[in-house]
Design a protein around this motif. Structure first.
Motif, PDB file in Angstrom:
ATOM      1  N   THR A 145     -46.488  36.067  19.363  1.00 54.68           N
ATOM      2  CA  THR A 145     -45.623  35.206  18.567  1.00 54.68           C
ATOM      3  C   THR A 145     -44.845  36.059  17.578  1.00 54.68           C
ATOM      4  N   PRO A 146     -43.521  35.871  17.501  1.00 53.33           N
ATOM      5  CA  PRO A 146     -42.739  36.688  16.553  1.00 53.33           C
ATOM      6  C   PRO A 146     -43.079  36.334  15.110  1.00 53.33           C
ATOM      7  N   THR A 147     -42.967  37.318  14.252  1.00 54.91           N
ATOM      8  CA  THR A 147     -43.189  37.101  12.828  1.00 54.91           C
ATOM      9  C   THR A 147     -42.001  36.345  12.242  1.00 54.91           C
ATOM     10  N   ARG A 204     -32.374  43.925  12.328  1.00 53.09           N
ATOM     11  CA  ARG A 204     -33.328  44.667  13.163  1.00 53.09           C
ATOM     12  C   ARG A 204     -34.765  44.395  12.746  1.00 53.09           C
ATOM     13  N   ALA A 205     -34.936  43.543  11.733  1.00 48.86           N
ATOM     14  CA  ALA A 205     -36.263  43.192  11.207  1.00 48.86           C
ATOM     15  C   ALA A 205     -37.017  44.424  10.719  1.00 48.86           C
ATOM     16  N   ASP A 260     -36.734  29.023  11.667  1.00 50.47           N
ATOM     17  CA  ASP A 260     -37.243  28.119  12.705  1.00 50.47           C
ATOM     18  C   ASP A 260     -37.176  28.846  14.052  1.00 50.47           C
ATOM     19  N   PRO A 261     -38.342  29.137  14.663  1.00 50.33           N
ATOM     20  CA  PRO A 261     -38.328  29.900  15.910  1.00 50.33           C
ATOM     21  C   PRO A 261     -37.644  29.174  17.070  1.00 50.33           C
ATOM     22  N   PHE A 298     -36.246  35.334  11.605  1.00 48.97           N
ATOM     23  CA  PHE A 298     -35.096  35.343  10.698  1.00 48.97           C
ATOM     24  C   PHE A 298     -34.037  36.314  11.207  1.00 48.97           C
ATOM     25  N   ALA A 299     -34.457  37.512  11.580  1.00 44.02           N
ATOM     26  CA  ALA A 299     -33.528  38.539  12.056  1.00 44.02           C
ATOM     27  C   ALA A 299     -32.772  38.054  13.293  1.00 44.02           C
TER      28      ALA A 299
END
Length: 80
Positions: free
Chosen positions: A3-5, A44-45, A70-71, A10-11
């Motif tokens: 799962t992305p952080t 680029r996070a 929001d993913p 956001f990035a």
């Protein structure tokens, strides 16, 4: 796939919205009053940004801050 952080979400969403609105990183940086290199690092996070800067970037692209974390938002948008 992990799962992305929140930072990664956001990035990705910021980059997608910026491109959808045909904004350059330079234009976004000017609107948000941050350096262009900063925008690049955010997209680029690679950095953890403050809530104030996140809000400034959201305002600059014209979307609510909550949408950028929001993913599922902007999921179907092409990233070319």
């Amino acid at each position: 796939m992990p799962t992305p952080t929140a930072r990664e979400v956001f990035a990705r969403n910021l980059r997608r919205v910026r491109r959808l609105k045909d904004m350059t990183q330079e234009k976004l940086a000017l609107e948000a009053e941050v350096p262009r290199a900063y925008v690049s690092r955010v997209e680029r996070a690679s950095i953890n940004i403050s809530i104030d800067n996140a809000d400034a970037l959201a305002r600059a692209v014209g979307v609510p801050l909550k949408d950028l974390v929001d993913p599922d938002k902007f999921q179907g948008l092409d990233e070319h």
